[in-house]
Enzyme design. Sequence first.
Site, PDB file in Angstrom:
ATOM      1  N   SER A   1       0.912  43.976   0.275  1.00  0.00           N
ATOM      2  CA  SER A   1       1.100  44.659  -1.002  1.00  0.00           C
ATOM      3  C   SER A   1       1.641  46.075  -0.853  1.00  0.00           C
ATOM      4  CB  SER A   1      -0.204  44.704  -1.802  1.00  0.00           C
ATOM      5  OG  SER A   1      -1.125  45.576  -1.176  1.00  0.00           O
TER       6      SER A   1
ATOM      7  N   THR B   1       6.903  42.176  -3.134  1.00  0.00           N
ATOM      8  CA  THR B   1       5.478  42.168  -2.822  1.00  0.00           C
ATOM      9  C   THR B   1       4.743  42.257  -4.147  1.00  0.00           C
ATOM     10  OG1 THR B   1       3.744  43.104  -1.387  1.00  0.00           O
ATOM     11  CG2 THR B   1       5.299  44.670  -2.384  1.00  0.00           C
ATOM     12  N   TYR B   2       3.508  42.711  -4.140  1.00  0.00           N
ATOM     13  CA  TYR B   2       2.766  42.897  -5.383  1.00  0.00           C
ATOM     14  C   TYR B   2       2.094  44.259  -5.359  1.00  0.00           C
ATOM     15  CZ  TYR B   2      -1.188  41.424  -2.474  1.00  0.00           C
ATOM     16  OH  TYR B   2      -2.115  41.319  -1.469  1.00  0.00           O
TER      17      TYR B   2
ATOM     18  N   GLY C   1       0.480  45.690   5.101  1.00  0.00           N
ATOM     19  CA  GLY C   1       0.783  44.425   5.754  1.00  0.00           C
ATOM     20  C   GLY C   1       2.223  44.382   6.239  1.00  0.00           C
ATOM     21  N   ALA C   2       2.873  43.237   6.051  1.00  0.00           N
ATOM     22  CA  ALA C   2       4.256  43.067   6.515  1.00  0.00           C
ATOM     23  C   ALA C   2       5.194  44.104   5.909  1.00  0.00           C
ATOM     24  CB  ALA C   2       4.745  41.662   6.196  1.00  0.00           C
ATOM     25  N   ALA C   3       4.900  44.565   4.690  1.00  0.00           N
ATOM     26  CA  ALA C   3       5.744  45.581   4.044  1.00  0.00           C
ATOM     27  C   ALA C   3       5.776  46.881   4.842  1.00  0.00           C
ATOM     28  CB  ALA C   3       5.263  45.840   2.620  1.00  0.00           C
TER      29      ALA C   3
END
EC number: 4.1.1.11
Length: 124
Positions: free
Chosen positions: A25, A57-58, A73-75
């Site tokens: 996120s 993402t959110y 995270g991945a972001a």
Amino acid sequence: MQRLMLKSKIHRARVTEANLHYEGSLTIDETLMKAADILPYEQIKVYNVFNGARFDTYAIAGPAGSGVFCLNGAAARMGAAGDLIIIATYAQYDEAEIARHQPKVVLLDGDNRPLSQGLKACLS
């Protein structure tokens, strides 16, 4: 006919941190989320002005008034603290709604404080 249109945008937010080990996120200052009409867990599109990365993402709410924009995270691999990003949301509108639709736009200064609101502010 339905068209996908810009619903809201936070323009030129400065990334404050990146947390690779969080589950995912983008954490956004709750006050700025409300100003831009972005709900917790709403899908967002993020555009990194510094490196050209674009990803979905959110949103999750961070402390109100904090100015936080944390890539989680991945972001976290898509940017770094100090990068400028644009956050956008889109919604479907029918022709009648489009005629009166105005996206919510929040333009930020270098400290993630609102300079102005409205699409015209970004164009001037």
